[in-house]
Design an enzyme around this catalytic site. Sequence first.
Site, PDB file in Angstrom:
ATOM      1  CG  HIS A 327      -1.763  17.261   9.221  1.00  0.00           C
ATOM      2  ND1 HIS A 327      -0.989  16.391   9.477  1.00  0.00           N
ATOM      3  CD2 HIS A 327      -2.422  17.249   8.122  1.00  0.00           C
ATOM      4  CE1 HIS A 327      -1.168  15.538   8.472  1.00  0.00           C
ATOM      5  NE2 HIS A 327      -2.311  15.974   7.682  1.00  0.00           N
ATOM      6  CE  LYS A 406     -12.494  -4.302   2.462  1.00  0.00           C
ATOM      7  NZ  LYS A 406     -11.748  -4.221   3.753  1.00  0.00           N
ATOM      8  CE  LYS A 410      -8.898  -6.318  -1.331  1.00  0.00           C
ATOM      9  NZ  LYS A 410      -8.134  -6.404   0.087  1.00  0.00           N
ATOM     10  CG  LEU A 414     -10.819  -3.528 -10.738  1.00  0.00           C
ATOM     11  CD1 LEU A 414     -12.174  -2.929 -11.188  1.00  0.00           C
ATOM     12  CD2 LEU A 414      -9.811  -3.458 -11.686  1.00  0.00           C
TER      13      LEU A 414
END
Length: 574
Positions: A327, A406, A410, A414
């Site tokens: 990372h 989603k 949507k 929200l």
Amino acid sequence: MENQLAKSTEERTFQYQDSLPSLPVPPLEESLKKYLESVKPFANEEEYKKTEEIVQKFQNGIGAELHQKLLERAKGKRNWLEEWWLNVAYLDVRIPSQLNVNFAGPSPHFEHYWPPKEGTHLERGSIILWHNLNYWQLLRKEKVPVDKVGNTPLDMNQFRMLFSTCKVPGITRDSIMNYFRTESEGHSPSHLAVLCRGRVFVFDVIHEGSLITPPEFLRQLTHIQEKCRREPEGPGIAALTSEERTRWAKAREYLISLDPENLTLLEKIQSSLFVYSMEDGRPHVTPEDYSQIISILFSGDPTVRWGDKSYNLISFSNGVFGCNCDHAPYDAMVMVHIAHYVDEKILENEGRWKGSEKVRDLPFPEELVFTVDEKILNDISQAKAQYLKEASNLQFAAYAFTSFGKKLTKKKKLHPDTFIQLALQLAYYRLHGRPGCCYETAMTRYFYHGRTETLRPCTTEAVRWCQFMQDPSASLLERQQKMLEAFAKHNKMMKECSSGRGFDRHLLGLLLTAREEGLPTPELYTDPLFSRSGGGGNFVLSTSLVGYLRIQGVVVPMVHNGYGFFYHIRDDRL
């Protein structure tokens, strides 16, 4: 992706780097006001009053001085945080980084053309390598599209760290070696390292000026596998990369002192495009349950992962794949990019290679044979033991929530990310009966070499909503009103963090300024509320949105009694 690539011919991947704005330093008063708001859910009245006094004293005294010095630093640098962040968050950290720092994730190809199937790993591996290396060639030609929000370009520097990059351990601080160059910058390494049964092989992916094809990759991988199955296992030098950092640095120095040729071999691995890890395991995985594959990507065989490489592409014997990546040099969105590109290509070609089956007369892979002794072999078995012991302390769960995704959030206007973050706050509150201090990654790539900022989702508004949700006498309307207040607060914070007006990195900058000036640690940072609210890397909930594609990835929790919560959002599932 194809259209984007075609459109990008006139736009080069790194062309906007010089014109990106510098990372700003937010106003001190604003940062301290936000900090005070963030500690409120974790304090009683008396504790909060005391912290308020500490903050006031800091603002009028040492804090103001440190802020001035930080502004001075920022004048001379396009990103005042970059070097500090790399050192403090990654290179100075001494705990083993392979488990504690790296991120890992499964390749989603098993959801469509490549379901788990024994004996497919070599053929599929050769195809997946070819697509990955096409991406490398696009990047070298600067044909990978620039990420943008609307028309605003984002910083693309991290993409340089995907290939031919490796962390090298140091006694007190590690360093990052990056050998990647674009075509216009000059020569870039073109060899791949393959780890199999404790052994290391390398071969060039360019032959007579062109990228080798999947049938040619297949020949190289088959040669390596047959050799490894026929002959004894290797010493597993790679396991040393999973060790505590100073211990690994000392073992590496000792390894080089045994035989200077060992350094040449280490440098070959460091500069390789990436590491291809051939694991013997066959993790169970379904589109609804990623738990076992994620667990094995983290805690699989340490002798076939080079923990310090920015990219280990891992293959399993049942034809499923994943990655494990350091990372330090970059954040996960770079891996999301390439993983999505490869997945789209596999879909496009129905999981097959449709080109020529011709195999040119390539040189066989070269084995890197290290000179070892009893001490090194002992270090390796010790590294394996500590890695497996620590890995056994982790629990993984990765299930798909398929009731909706989603599309529905949507439709209800929200934000899908905020939706999940608030659901998480409620889940923690219900489970533990108290608010959970939480870190969410916000990106600052609008700025030169920008990476991340901390967003703290456990707001007063979120806690108030959780209380209303748990109160049987609260009406639906009251609950909805509190929820919308919590949504608005979260969305506002995300906007501020992305535009360089978060407060966590600012507070870190002030602390590091004090350290550099040889000053004592200001009281703000030793106040119990600082760490109880998550400061100093003490967040019980460590969270990040991996994106809106099929790609999933994870990092271990930040603290021993914590949760690492990583999620991706699709149209119909979470």
